[in-house]
Design a protein around this motif. Structure first.
Motif, mmCIF file in Angstrom:
data_model
loop_
_atom_site.group_PDB
_atom_site.id
_atom_site.type_symbol
_atom_site.label_atom_id
_atom_site.label_comp_id
_atom_site.label_asym_id
_atom_site.label_seq_id
_atom_site.Cartn_x
_atom_site.Cartn_y
_atom_site.Cartn_z
ATOM 1 N N LEU A 69 -51.039 45.968 -58.590
ATOM 2 C CA LEU A 69 -50.751 46.784 -57.404
ATOM 3 C C LEU A 69 -51.155 46.056 -56.123
ATOM 4 C CD1 LEU A 69 -51.777 50.378 -58.545
ATOM 5 C CD2 LEU A 69 -49.481 49.500 -58.151
ATOM 6 N N ASP A 70 -52.264 45.312 -56.162
ATOM 7 C CA ASP A 70 -52.668 44.524 -54.994
ATOM 8 C C ASP A 70 -51.620 43.470 -54.651
ATOM 9 O OD1 ASP A 70 -55.029 45.854 -54.494
ATOM 10 O OD2 ASP A 70 -56.246 44.478 -55.698
ATOM 11 N N ARG A 71 -51.095 42.814 -55.670
ATOM 12 C CA ARG A 71 -50.088 41.776 -55.424
ATOM 13 C C ARG A 71 -48.800 42.379 -54.870
ATOM 14 N NH1 ARG A 71 -51.202 38.041 -60.754
ATOM 15 N NH2 ARG A 71 -53.195 37.249 -59.991
ATOM 16 N N VAL A 72 -48.393 43.510 -55.409
ATOM 17 C CA VAL A 72 -47.190 44.169 -54.885
ATOM 18 C C VAL A 72 -47.447 44.665 -53.461
ATOM 19 C CG1 VAL A 72 -45.608 46.107 -55.221
ATOM 20 C CG2 VAL A 72 -46.359 44.780 -57.181
ATOM 21 N N ASN A 73 -48.672 45.096 -53.169
ATOM 22 C CA ASN A 73 -48.992 45.547 -51.816
ATOM 23 C C ASN A 73 -48.943 44.380 -50.828
ATOM 24 O OD1 ASN A 73 -49.735 47.613 -49.984
ATOM 25 N ND2 ASN A 73 -51.824 46.815 -49.984
ATOM 26 N N PHE A 74 -49.420 43.203 -51.217
ATOM 27 C CA PHE A 74 -49.322 42.044 -50.329
ATOM 28 C C PHE A 74 -47.861 41.645 -50.116
ATOM 29 C CE2 PHE A 74 -53.852 41.355 -50.923
ATOM 30 C CZ PHE A 74 -54.211 40.917 -49.658
ATOM 31 N N THR A 75 -47.042 41.776 -51.159
ATOM 32 C CA THR A 75 -45.615 41.495 -51.003
ATOM 33 C C THR A 75 -44.986 42.502 -50.049
ATOM 34 O OG1 THR A 75 -45.569 40.642 -53.262
ATOM 35 C CG2 THR A 75 -43.460 41.149 -52.249
ATOM 36 N N LYS A 76 -45.380 43.765 -50.172
ATOM 37 C CA LYS A 76 -44.860 44.809 -49.278
ATOM 38 C C LYS A 76 -45.253 44.522 -47.829
ATOM 39 C CE LYS A 76 -47.002 48.442 -48.498
ATOM 40 N NZ LYS A 76 -47.697 49.667 -48.209
ATOM 41 N N MET A 77 -46.490 44.096 -47.617
ATOM 42 C CA MET A 77 -46.917 43.769 -46.255
ATOM 43 C C MET A 77 -46.130 42.586 -45.698
ATOM 44 S SD MET A 77 -51.025 44.432 -46.132
ATOM 45 C CE MET A 77 -51.457 43.348 -47.477
ATOM 46 N N GLY A 78 -45.828 41.606 -46.550
ATOM 47 C CA GLY A 78 -45.017 40.474 -46.122
ATOM 48 C C GLY A 78 -43.606 40.890 -45.761
ATOM 49 N N ILE A 79 -43.043 41.820 -46.524
ATOM 50 C CA ILE A 79 -41.695 42.315 -46.212
ATOM 51 C C ILE A 79 -41.695 43.043 -44.877
ATOM 52 C CG2 ILE A 79 -39.916 43.970 -46.914
ATOM 53 C CD1 ILE A 79 -40.575 43.240 -49.814
ATOM 54 N N ILE A 80 -42.688 43.875 -44.645
ATOM 55 C CA ILE A 80 -42.766 44.604 -43.371
ATOM 56 C C ILE A 80 -42.932 43.625 -42.214
ATOM 57 C CG2 ILE A 80 -44.190 46.201 -42.026
ATOM 58 C CD1 ILE A 80 -44.724 47.691 -44.660
ATOM 59 N N TYR A 81 -43.798 42.629 -42.387
ATOM 60 C CA TYR A 81 -44.002 41.620 -41.341
ATOM 61 C C TYR A 81 -42.709 40.847 -41.076
ATOM 62 C CZ TYR A 81 -45.886 37.553 -38.928
ATOM 63 O OH TYR A 81 -46.111 36.551 -38.033
ATOM 64 N N GLY A 82 -42.019 40.466 -42.149
ATOM 65 C CA GLY A 82 -40.764 39.721 -41.980
ATOM 66 C C GLY A 82 -39.703 40.539 -41.285
ATOM 67 N N LEU A 83 -39.594 41.816 -41.611
ATOM 68 C CA LEU A 83 -38.614 42.662 -40.946
ATOM 69 C C LEU A 83 -38.955 42.860 -39.469
ATOM 70 C CD1 LEU A 83 -37.929 45.347 -43.698
ATOM 71 C CD2 LEU A 83 -36.431 43.485 -42.980
#
Length: 92
Positions: A69-83
């Motif tokens: 879940l931590d790894r998916v959360n970091f991926t989610k934060m990266g997606i939000i930052y990229g958008l």
């Protein structure tokens, strides 16, 4: 920590793919954006509720799930930052 940065930047890369793909969908950008927001909100609800269950964190299987879940959360934060970065590029 280094692996978290990898997942963050992979989320940034995924955001560029999402933004390019959604640019090709002329008819349904609002539907696809709604689906993305829905996914992020549901994942955040699952993630932050699981952080409150600290007595069960002693189990190994729970720790493995929390690590995922931590790894998916970091991926989610990266997606939000990229958008957000893409939105600023389009706005200028």
């Amino acid at each position: 920590m280094g692996l978290n940065v990898l997942f963050f930047f992979s989320g940034f890369f995924i955001a560029n793919i999402i933004d390019t793909t959604l640019g090709l969908l002329y008819n349904i950008p609002f539907v696809s954006a709604t689906c993305i927001v829905f996914f992020f909100e549901e994942f955040s609800k699952i993630y932050y509720r699981s952080l409150n269950r600290k007595p069960f964190r002693a189990l190994q299987s729970i720790n493995d799930i929390m690590e995922l879940l931590d790894r998916v959360n970091f991926t989610k934060m990266g997606i939000i930052y990229g958008l957000l970065v893409d939105a600023f590029k389009l706005g200028s």
